[in-house]
Motif scaffolding. Structure first.
Motif, PDB file in Angstrom:
ATOM      1  N   GLY A   1       0.790  -1.222   0.000  1.00 39.74           N
ATOM      2  CA  GLY A   1       0.000   0.000   0.000  1.00 39.74           C
ATOM      3  C   GLY A   1       0.824   1.275   0.000  1.00 39.74           C
ATOM      4  N   GLN A   2       2.135   1.143   0.164  1.00 40.20           N
ATOM      5  CA  GLN A   2       3.000   2.316   0.164  1.00 40.20           C
ATOM      6  C   GLN A   2       3.147   2.875  -1.251  1.00 40.20           C
ATOM      7  OE1 GLN A   2       4.433   3.778   2.955  1.00 40.20           O
ATOM      8  NE2 GLN A   2       3.108   2.336   4.067  1.00 40.20           N
ATOM      9  N   LYS A   3       3.328   4.187  -1.335  1.00 38.91           N
ATOM     10  CA  LYS A   3       3.530   4.842  -2.623  1.00 38.91           C
ATOM     11  C   LYS A   3       5.027   4.995  -2.910  1.00 38.91           C
ATOM     12  CE  LYS A   3      -0.752   7.523  -2.570  1.00 38.91           C
ATOM     13  NZ  LYS A   3      -1.339   8.884  -2.667  1.00 38.91           N
ATOM     14  N   LYS A   4       5.404   4.848  -4.162  1.00 36.86           N
ATOM     15  CA  LYS A   4       6.801   4.991  -4.559  1.00 36.86           C
ATOM     16  C   LYS A   4       6.872   5.788  -5.852  1.00 36.86           C
ATOM     17  CE  LYS A   4      11.006   2.380  -5.607  1.00 36.86           C
ATOM     18  NZ  LYS A   4      11.617   1.034  -5.768  1.00 36.86           N
ATOM     19  N   GLU A   5       7.715   6.844  -5.841  1.00 36.42           N
ATOM     20  CA  GLU A   5       7.898   7.662  -7.033  1.00 36.42           C
ATOM     21  C   GLU A   5       8.953   7.026  -7.931  1.00 36.42           C
ATOM     22  OE1 GLU A   5       6.108  10.301  -7.786  1.00 36.42           O
ATOM     23  OE2 GLU A   5       4.985  10.290  -5.889  1.00 36.42           O
ATOM     24  N   VAL A   6       8.600   6.762  -9.184  1.00 36.36           N
ATOM     25  CA  VAL A   6       9.540   6.224 -10.162  1.00 36.36           C
ATOM     26  C   VAL A   6       9.398   7.027 -11.445  1.00 36.36           C
ATOM     27  CG1 VAL A   6       9.434   3.902  -9.172  1.00 36.36           C
ATOM     28  CG2 VAL A   6       7.934   4.513 -11.070  1.00 36.36           C
ATOM     29  N   THR A   7      10.350   6.832 -12.361  1.00 36.38           N
ATOM     30  CA  THR A   7      10.325   7.543 -13.631  1.00 36.38           C
ATOM     31  C   THR A   7      10.317   6.552 -14.779  1.00 36.38           C
ATOM     32  OG1 THR A   7      11.550   9.398 -12.663  1.00 36.38           O
ATOM     33  CG2 THR A   7      11.510   9.248 -15.063  1.00 36.38           C
ATOM     34  N   LEU A   8       9.396   6.743 -15.704  1.00 36.42           N
ATOM     35  CA  LEU A   8       9.359   5.894 -16.880  1.00 36.42           C
ATOM     36  C   LEU A   8      10.612   6.123 -17.722  1.00 36.42           C
ATOM     37  CD1 LEU A   8       5.625   6.336 -17.964  1.00 36.42           C
ATOM     38  CD2 LEU A   8       6.637   4.537 -16.549  1.00 36.42           C
ATOM     39  N   PRO A   9      11.081   5.105 -18.437  1.00 33.20           N
ATOM     40  CA  PRO A   9      12.323   5.251 -19.215  1.00 33.20           C
ATOM     41  C   PRO A   9      12.201   6.360 -20.256  1.00 33.20           C
ATOM     42  CG  PRO A   9      11.701   2.940 -19.038  1.00 33.20           C
ATOM     43  CD  PRO A   9      10.548   3.737 -18.504  1.00 33.20           C
ATOM     44  N   GLY A  10      13.318   7.013 -20.500  1.00 36.01           N
ATOM     45  CA  GLY A  10      13.393   8.049 -21.526  1.00 36.01           C
ATOM     46  C   GLY A  10      14.736   7.969 -22.218  1.00 36.01           C
ATOM     47  N   GLN A  11      15.044   8.972 -23.007  1.00 43.07           N
ATOM     48  CA  GLN A  11      16.286   8.998 -23.778  1.00 43.07           C
ATOM     49  C   GLN A  11      17.248  10.014 -23.178  1.00 43.07           C
ATOM     50  OE1 GLN A  11      15.744  10.289 -27.807  1.00 43.07           O
ATOM     51  NE2 GLN A  11      17.881  10.004 -28.366  1.00 43.07           N
ATOM     52  N   ASN A  12      18.480   9.562 -22.846  1.00 48.05           N
ATOM     53  CA  ASN A  12      19.503  10.485 -22.367  1.00 48.05           C
ATOM     54  C   ASN A  12      19.979  11.349 -23.526  1.00 48.05           C
ATOM     55  OD1 ASN A  12      19.343   9.353 -19.845  1.00 48.05           O
ATOM     56  ND2 ASN A  12      21.147   8.060 -20.071  1.00 48.05           N
ATOM     57  N   ILE A  13      19.887  12.671 -23.360  1.00 44.11           N
ATOM     58  CA  ILE A  13      20.254  13.560 -24.459  1.00 44.11           C
ATOM     59  C   ILE A  13      21.413  14.496 -24.119  1.00 44.11           C
ATOM     60  CG2 ILE A  13      17.926  13.523 -25.417  1.00 44.11           C
ATOM     61  CD1 ILE A  13      17.628  16.403 -24.214  1.00 44.11           C
ATOM     62  N   GLY A  14      21.945  14.401 -22.900  1.00 45.11           N
ATOM     63  CA  GLY A  14      23.049  15.285 -22.546  1.00 45.11           C
ATOM     64  C   GLY A  14      23.291  15.318 -21.055  1.00 45.11           C
ATOM     65  N   LYS A  15      24.089  16.283 -20.628  1.00 47.27           N
ATOM     66  CA  LYS A  15      24.445  16.445 -19.223  1.00 47.27           C
ATOM     67  C   LYS A  15      24.220  17.893 -18.797  1.00 47.27           C
ATOM     68  CE  LYS A  15      26.081  12.219 -18.643  1.00 47.27           C
ATOM     69  NZ  LYS A  15      25.423  11.692 -19.872  1.00 47.27           N
ATOM     70  N   ILE A  16      23.951  18.073 -17.517  1.00 49.53           N
ATOM     71  CA  ILE A  16      23.903  19.407 -16.911  1.00 49.53           C
ATOM     72  C   ILE A  16      24.995  19.487 -15.855  1.00 49.53           C
ATOM     73  CG2 ILE A  16      22.577  21.018 -15.508  1.00 49.53           C
ATOM     74  CD1 ILE A  16      20.042  19.887 -16.703  1.00 49.53           C
ATOM     75  N   PHE A  17      25.826  20.513 -15.943  1.00 47.26           N
ATOM     76  CA  PHE A  17      26.887  20.766 -14.965  1.00 47.26           C
ATOM     77  C   PHE A  17      26.394  21.885 -14.048  1.00 47.26           C
ATOM     78  CE2 PHE A  17      30.672  22.427 -13.131  1.00 47.26           C
ATOM     79  CZ  PHE A  17      31.679  21.479 -13.248  1.00 47.26           C
ATOM     80  N   ILE A  18      26.170  21.561 -12.775  1.00 47.83           N
ATOM     81  CA  ILE A  18      25.637  22.545 -11.820  1.00 47.83           C
ATOM     82  C   ILE A  18      26.752  23.494 -11.370  1.00 47.83           C
ATOM     83  CG2 ILE A  18      24.570  22.870  -9.559  1.00 47.83           C
ATOM     84  CD1 ILE A  18      22.710  21.616 -11.658  1.00 47.83           C
ATOM     85  N   TYR A  19      26.488  24.809 -11.480  1.00 45.88           N
ATOM     86  CA  TYR A  19      27.506  25.787 -11.094  1.00 45.88           C
ATOM     87  C   TYR A  19      27.031  26.775 -10.033  1.00 45.88           C
ATOM     88  CZ  TYR A  19      25.069  28.847 -14.408  1.00 45.88           C
ATOM     89  OH  TYR A  19      24.107  29.573 -15.062  1.00 45.88           O
ATOM     90  N   ARG A  20      25.737  26.862  -9.789  1.00 43.61           N
ATOM     91  CA  ARG A  20      25.257  27.762  -8.742  1.00 43.61           C
ATOM     92  C   ARG A  20      24.035  27.155  -8.092  1.00 43.61           C
ATOM     93  NH1 ARG A  20      24.242  34.349  -9.132  1.00 43.61           N
ATOM     94  NH2 ARG A  20      23.911  34.659  -6.908  1.00 43.61           N
ATOM     95  N   VAL A  21      24.047  27.117  -6.750  1.00 47.23           N
ATOM     96  CA  VAL A  21      23.008  26.406  -6.003  1.00 47.23           C
ATOM     97  C   VAL A  21      22.325  27.354  -5.025  1.00 47.23           C
ATOM     98  CG1 VAL A  21      22.525  24.473  -4.462  1.00 47.23           C
ATOM     99  CG2 VAL A  21      24.302  24.243  -6.209  1.00 47.23           C
ATOM    100  N   PHE A  22      21.003  27.373  -5.058  1.00 48.35           N
ATOM    101  CA  PHE A  22      20.192  28.107  -4.103  1.00 48.35           C
ATOM    102  C   PHE A  22      19.500  27.095  -3.184  1.00 48.35           C
ATOM    103  CE2 PHE A  22      20.817  30.818  -7.735  1.00 48.35           C
ATOM    104  CZ  PHE A  22      21.015  32.080  -7.197  1.00 48.35           C
ATOM    105  N   ASP A  23      18.643  27.580  -2.296  1.00 48.43           N
ATOM    106  CA  ASP A  23      18.029  26.685  -1.317  1.00 48.43           C
ATOM    107  C   ASP A  23      17.196  25.594  -1.992  1.00 48.43           C
ATOM    108  OD1 ASP A  23      17.161  25.634   1.141  1.00 48.43           O
ATOM    109  OD2 ASP A  23      15.380  26.915   1.129  1.00 48.43           O
ATOM    110  N   LYS A  24      16.354  25.979  -2.956  1.00 45.69           N
ATOM    111  CA  LYS A  24      15.409  25.020  -3.530  1.00 45.69           C
ATOM    112  C   LYS A  24      15.602  24.775  -5.017  1.00 45.69           C
ATOM    113  CE  LYS A  24      11.928  26.470  -0.147  1.00 45.69           C
ATOM    114  NZ  LYS A  24      10.578  27.073   0.030  1.00 45.69           N
ATOM    115  N   VAL A  25      16.468  25.532  -5.662  1.00 51.00           N
ATOM    116  CA  VAL A  25      16.726  25.356  -7.094  1.00 51.00           C
ATOM    117  C   VAL A  25      18.217  25.484  -7.363  1.00 51.00           C
ATOM    118  CG1 VAL A  25      14.464  26.285  -7.729  1.00 51.00           C
ATOM    119  CG2 VAL A  25      16.458  27.803  -7.667  1.00 51.00           C
ATOM    120  N   SER A  26      18.653  25.047  -8.548  1.00 54.64           N
ATOM    121  CA  SER A  26      20.052  25.160  -8.952  1.00 54.64           C
ATOM    122  C   SER A  26      20.129  25.540 -10.427  1.00 54.64           C
ATOM    123  CB  SER A  26      20.798  23.841  -8.735  1.00 54.64           C
ATOM    124  OG  SER A  26      20.788  23.458  -7.381  1.00 54.64           O
TER     125      SER A  26
END
Length: 345
Positions: free
Chosen positions: A297-322
């Protein structure tokens, strides 16, 4: 000029004939490579690794060294060696041979050190205000008037503000749009439009007098102000984030339809999810987050398969977004695309 600089930790290695079973060196990777002007750490990483975010492993870095590494410069020679079958990069220091990590930092002009990713693509975003939360926005000082009862102002104009509490340089901005989490619908903050810089001439109890020293876009009565950050260097090494971190692209800077190579994007994960500068995420197109109901009965978040199209390089981080830079893309990234930790080689 502010430089987003990357540096490396160094380790001593001895040549052995076998490859590691956990770190794959690309065929044709140079045994010796001389760093040249214009190189980036991401680009050099790609010469050696199919997975450039595994760069810390190749340099035998621990977590503190990833966050606080050494500078490398054009003219430095990188040497590929093996220790107990594991590939390792070292830095050749002239006739003195390879050098191990030490707390010593070479005291030269660090503006000459190579950047982690193309510096021109991110430098403006390291200095500008990008995101403010709702409380910051509501309590920020405001521009209340200017010369000759005008509503818009240019460089050199005197302006009058309310709420500025200290001298120095302040940045003028206005809220552009709210950043809303696509799943929880939480307001993660307001993406802001940077107007320019203003310097305090006189502090008053109710009204402060300032003058504009830089104008980047239209500055209007009602715009907000935020204290300019101190000039500082940012160093980060590309590395994989926590495997459990997954999110989505929620904004493409400047509102373009698709984010191509070297575009700046915002993801809905930040400091509270332990995202940090240097994290590298996959971009997964046409993936869809869904909620599964498990047998108990527990809920679990999953992601359906998709296509990898690239990378993101994180350079600046805030509290809730980057904020991150799109790299190695084979297709344009869009709002709603999923981001997750890169898979193993």
């Amino acid at each position: 000029m502010r430089k987003s600089i990357i540096s490396l930790a160094l380790a001593l290695g001895l040549a052995l004939p076998a490859f590691s079973d956990t770190l794959t060196i690309k065929p044709g990777a140079p045994a010796r490579y001389t760093v040249v002007k214009g190189d980036t750490l991401w680009g050099i990483s790609g010469r050696y690794l199919k997975s450039p975010w595994k760069w810390p492993s190749l340099w035998q870095m621990n977590k503190s060294e990833v966050k606080n590494p050494h500078w490398i410069y054009p003219g430095d020679v990188l040497v590929l060696t093996y220790v107990n079958g594991k590939p390792r990069l070292t830095l050749e220091k002239g006739r003195q041979g390879d050098v191990r990590l030490s707390p010593q930092v070479r005291m030269t002009d660090i503006d000459k050190a190579i950047s982690s990713i193309p510096a021109k693509a991110i430098e403006p975003f390291l200095y500008r205000p990008l995101v403010v939360n709702e409380e910051e926005f509501l309590t920020s000082p405001r521009l209340v008037a200017g010369p000759e009862e005008r509503l818009a102002f240019g460089s050199g104009d005197r302006i009058y503000t309310n709420g500025v509490a200290s001298t120095g340089t302040w940045q003028v901005y206005r809220a552009s749009k709210p950043l809303i989490d696509p799943v929880t619908k939480e307001n993660l903050g307001y993406e802001v439009m940077y107007g320019g810089d203003a310097v305090v001439d006189k502090l008053g109890e109710e009204i402060q007098t300032m003058h504009l020293t830089k104008v980047n876009s239209e500055i209007l009565v009602g715009d907000r102000l935020i204290k300019a950050p101190r000039d500082q260097f940012v160093s980060y090494v590309p590395h994989s984030p926590d495997a459990g971190i997954q999110g989505q692209i929620i904004s493409v800077y400047d509102g373009v339809d698709g984010a191509a190579q070297y575009s700046n994007v915002v993801i809905n994960r930040g400091q509270r999810e332990q995202v940090e500068p240097g994290d590298v995420f996959n971009i997964v197109k046409n993936a869809k987050p869904v909620t599964l109901i498990m047998a108990d009965g527990q809920k679990k978040e999953v992601t359906l398969p998709g296509q990898n199209i690239g990378k993101i390089f994180i350079y600046r981080v805030f509290d809730k977004v980057s904020y991150g830079l799109v790299l190695d893309s084979t297709d344009a990234a869009s709002v709603g695309d999923v981001v997750n930790a890169p898979e193993s080689e």
